[in-house]
Design a protein around this motif. Sequence first.
Motif, PDB file in Angstrom:
ATOM      1  N   PRO A 439      41.737  42.821  48.626  1.00 45.69           N
ATOM      2  CA  PRO A 439      41.738  43.629  47.377  1.00 45.69           C
ATOM      3  C   PRO A 439      42.028  42.632  46.092  1.00 45.69           C
ATOM      4  N   GLN A 440      42.841  41.730  46.167  1.00 46.53           N
ATOM      5  CA  GLN A 440      43.157  40.807  44.904  1.00 46.53           C
ATOM      6  C   GLN A 440      41.934  40.146  44.456  1.00 46.53           C
ATOM      7  N   VAL A 441      41.318  39.634  45.455  1.00 44.60           N
ATOM      8  CA  VAL A 441      39.874  38.816  45.091  1.00 44.60           C
ATOM      9  C   VAL A 441      39.110  39.950  44.292  1.00 44.60           C
ATOM     10  N   LEU A 442      38.953  41.219  44.715  1.00 47.86           N
ATOM     11  CA  LEU A 442      38.051  42.175  44.197  1.00 47.86           C
ATOM     12  C   LEU A 442      38.573  42.477  42.912  1.00 47.86           C
ATOM     13  N   LEU A 443      40.015  42.585  42.865  1.00 48.54           N
ATOM     14  CA  LEU A 443      40.532  42.921  41.218  1.00 48.54           C
ATOM     15  C   LEU A 443      40.331  41.774  40.208  1.00 48.54           C
ATOM     16  N   ALA A 444      40.400  40.354  41.094  1.00 38.98           N
ATOM     17  CA  ALA A 444      39.953  39.273  40.015  1.00 38.98           C
ATOM     18  C   ALA A 444      38.623  39.425  39.695  1.00 38.98           C
ATOM     19  N   ALA A 445      37.592  39.790  40.387  1.00 36.04           N
ATOM     20  CA  ALA A 445      36.386  39.766  40.098  1.00 36.04           C
ATOM     21  C   ALA A 445      36.026  40.938  38.807  1.00 36.04           C
ATOM     22  N   GLY A 473      46.770  50.397  51.288  1.00 36.91           N
ATOM     23  CA  GLY A 473      48.161  50.878  50.511  1.00 36.91           C
ATOM     24  C   GLY A 473      48.434  49.809  49.358  1.00 36.91           C
ATOM     25  N   ALA A 474      47.604  49.355  48.654  1.00 38.36           N
ATOM     26  CA  ALA A 474      47.866  48.346  47.711  1.00 38.36           C
ATOM     27  C   ALA A 474      48.022  48.991  46.643  1.00 38.36           C
ATOM     28  N   ALA A 475      49.234  49.584  46.243  1.00 39.81           N
ATOM     29  CA  ALA A 475      49.196  50.460  44.903  1.00 39.81           C
ATOM     30  C   ALA A 475      49.152  49.558  43.550  1.00 39.81           C
ATOM     31  N   GLU A 476      49.643  48.315  43.820  1.00 37.91           N
ATOM     32  CA  GLU A 476      49.496  47.488  42.479  1.00 37.91           C
ATOM     33  C   GLU A 476      48.223  47.096  42.079  1.00 37.91           C
ATOM     34  N   VAL A 481      43.337  47.974  38.915  1.00 40.58           N
ATOM     35  CA  VAL A 481      41.764  48.253  38.947  1.00 40.58           C
ATOM     36  C   VAL A 481      41.580  49.557  38.071  1.00 40.58           C
ATOM     37  N   ARG A 482      42.380  50.464  38.131  1.00 39.93           N
ATOM     38  CA  ARG A 482      42.190  51.666  37.492  1.00 39.93           C
ATOM     39  C   ARG A 482      42.417  51.268  35.965  1.00 39.93           C
ATOM     40  N   LEU A 483      43.189  50.437  35.496  1.00 41.16           N
ATOM     41  CA  LEU A 483      43.400  50.053  33.903  1.00 41.16           C
ATOM     42  C   LEU A 483      42.154  49.469  33.846  1.00 41.16           C
ATOM     43  N   ARG A 484      41.375  48.412  34.303  1.00 42.75           N
ATOM     44  CA  ARG A 484      40.249  48.072  33.876  1.00 42.75           C
ATOM     45  C   ARG A 484      39.088  48.999  34.006  1.00 42.75           C
ATOM     46  N   GLN A 507      50.531  56.456  40.427  1.00 44.02           N
ATOM     47  CA  GLN A 507      50.818  55.615  41.452  1.00 44.02           C
ATOM     48  C   GLN A 507      51.610  54.278  41.384  1.00 44.02           C
ATOM     49  N   ALA A 508      51.730  53.641  39.901  1.00 41.49           N
ATOM     50  CA  ALA A 508      52.313  52.633  39.849  1.00 41.49           C
ATOM     51  C   ALA A 508      53.806  52.889  40.051  1.00 41.49           C
ATOM     52  N   PRO A 509      54.576  51.757  40.262  1.00 41.36           N
ATOM     53  CA  PRO A 509      55.953  51.781  40.365  1.00 41.36           C
ATOM     54  C   PRO A 509      56.623  52.091  38.973  1.00 41.36           C
TER      55      PRO A 509
END
Length: 962
Positions: A439-445, A473-476, A481-484, A507-509
Amino acid sequence: MRGMSAGAPRTFVGRAGPLTQLHEAWAAAQKGGPVTVLVRGEAGIGKSALVRRFVEESGVTQVFRGTCLQLAEDSASFLPFVAIMRDIVRGRPDGIASLVSAQALGHLAFLLPDLGETPGWDDHARVRLLESVLALVARLAADAPVVLVVEDVHWADPSTADLLAHLVANLPAGPVLLVLTARPPLPNQRTAALPADLAGAPDVVTVDLEPLDPIETQDLAAARGERDPGRVGAVHARSGGNPLHAHALLDSGGRGDAEHLLKQLAVPVEGLPAAARRLVHVLAVAGHPVRQPLLTTVSGLSGAALDAAAAHAAGIIDIGPPDAGGAEYRFRHPLVQEAVYRLHVLPGERTRLHARFAEAIEADPALSPPIACYAPSETARHWLAAGEPARAAAATWRSAQDGRDLLSHAEQRLAELRRLITLWPRIPDAERVVGVPWPQVLLAAVEAADDSGEPDLGMELAAQALAEARRRGAAEVAGAVRLRQAAMRRGLGLPGVRDDLRVGVEQAPVSGALRSRLLAAVAREHAIDGEWARAAETAALAERLAADAGDARAVAAAAVVRAGVATDPVRAAPLRARAAALAVEARAPDLAVLVTVDEAVLLRRVDRVADAVEAARTALEAANNAGVGRSVGARIGALLAAGLVDLGQWDDALDVLEPFQRLGHGRVDGWLLAAPRTHALAARGQLAGPAYEDVPAAGPAPGLPADVPEALAARDRLPLLHAVATAHLARGRVAEAAAALRPAFVPVVLAAAPEYAWPLLALAAELVALRRGRRPEPDDEPAVRRALAELPVLGTVQRAHRATALRALTERADAGTAREAELAAWEDSPLPLPLGWALLRAGEAALVRRDRAVAAERLARAGEIATELGAAPLAEAVGAAVRRGRLPVEAAPAATATPLAGLTAREQDVLRLLAEGLTNRQIAARLFLSPKTASAHVSRILLKLDAATRGEAAAIARRLGL
């Protein structure tokens, strides 16, 4: 001779004309005027050979050379300038520290780390690098004439393209010749516009290399010992006059199919000794110039063995003079490199050599070309070719991540991340191998796609990333992603922006940088909707959370929003200064640019139009210099162009808009770019000509949406509705124009952007007046009157628009008083065109009351404004009023409607100065333009006048009486 490889081409024929052009350009440069030459032609046509021959004949002592590489488009930034810097350092035993300031030396270290530590990123890092290169070139030219050669600019990476454009536009005064070579661009090539732009610039001498004619091919063949007319004719026919292909055909005995030509290019390798063949094979696999230490490591050849191998391969490769990193080895022509790689290096050897390159560079990154972020991308390329996707993926991720802290473009990071996404399914246990969750790779993309101005791709990646984040379950990651995604929805005119942010916040802390960034985006949404108090409160909370989290970027993002939601320029100034400083500290160029963009928006909102234009111009330059021009540049360009249109500077506005027509951008950004163009063309009376005959009868002008989405923010929606209505009205569709404005009559929408609401309301009132007496009666007047009563007025321009609206709604008995009030209001504003129309209407009112002297004075002034602006509709209306009143006033000349020789008013100004013999830089200074804008004007003038040279254009100007 510094910086050029020795050795002449095997045969040099048929290039007397182009060679003369280069020598003439060099002679002009030596007289103190910098000159750029673009040498164009297909692969193998002899571009490099021509440049080498020119350098040999010119006797120049300071010549520095770099080459753009095909592989560089997705990897290294500024690659050819690394080679140029190495040439400069190699050519000066005392180095370059004595030539430039310590600060400039630090910025040049971005190109050549051997020069020392870089100063790190700040909001001017990129422009300081560009200026440092210019300063170095100027200092070198003070010692002796300089020739800079950059080959294959059709392969320029985005950063190199920026630096080349900057050099061409701002070459320092002095004996400097910049020589560029380029092939015809490939379809959909990202940098394809660069050679075309350069070729169209008047300050650039374009040298087109044509195929050899039959006589020239005969001369080439004779030099090779072939004199049989039949065989020579066959060689010419099959080679198409391409010298490199002709050489290959002569070697082969005349066969000419494409595959055979490629084989013949590699024929000289077959007869080489084993060591020389190995050297050539290693260079072919490298794909670019290689310095001696890396070549020795991969080939196993060193010392006398390497020297002997290089001597045997002298007709195939060139060797540059050594520097601290060793001598550099390269193929004389990329087509030969391709031929050797495809036809001589067997698959097994290919795999082994690629792996050896990757292992060598991973073991010692200093062996790779000395450019930041290059070693990981280079190892990734070699591991991929070696059939090692796992190791390629790990190196690709390192390269993409390193690029964030360097001066590379987002487009380069996106290309690497897309390659990584393609590799991922091929890698067992990919997360462990690459060292990062999927998921982190996809976020970076997603972030890279958004930063690169590709929101459609970004939305596709965001959907994939959200699905993976939910599954893991990767809330961060989901919140980021929702921000972008919210930002991309805004750019695409899609609904759901606030929903994305709401879900992200839920969903964010409850604390941390992510929540801070989401709240900052929520605050910006409040500001966009005119909810200033809520915006300021939310932004302040976002900044506190960011500070607690210790995230410098989140702090800067929140501070930028706090500055942007301030409603008073005086109170906003210290907030902007603080936000800009925090953006610099956080190394966030996109945020630094937003500070200036928000300043321009605020200045426009409070009616300081001229100041807003300057702020927008500064923001656009900053965005380009920071490498985020593609992602945010279109919106800034639209803002700048809108202000220029208001000020009557229509030529300048169209100049600003023109480059964005070649770039990809979001749908909303494209519409916003079309809006000021629509207003400029309508004001000139050019919106209903032949160019618009293909526009459907029910549609607005090209580039505008037929239906403006309700999901758009007021700041975007109102100017688009206004432009659509203007387009309809310019083409005589009054009812359609009125219908286009009705969705704007919502108090909360109008109040959110009064700077756009007031001109829209003025037009709406005019449409009400135009439709009076028609059936059915218009039902818009109550809504317009209600908005006029409720909407606040923030400055002289808005006050004048209100006066226009009130005048339009005034009954005939009070029309004279209302027209006087409207004229008084526009006299206090800086906008010339509305003043011209107000003078016309007030002049007509004076005629009604038979005050002919006042009428004549006002209509004369209106005519002068029409003439100066080139406003054909106003000129025609003034002329009609003068004729009706039989006034002793010379109406605005008919030439206003059809500019002299098809030239705009600004182009006529430029042509006058061109006829006086002024250079583009002198024209720019006289008319307060940038040199690039002046060059663009001259280019269009030559095209419109069908003039081949500046002198011919000047002669035409004199014939036209300019």
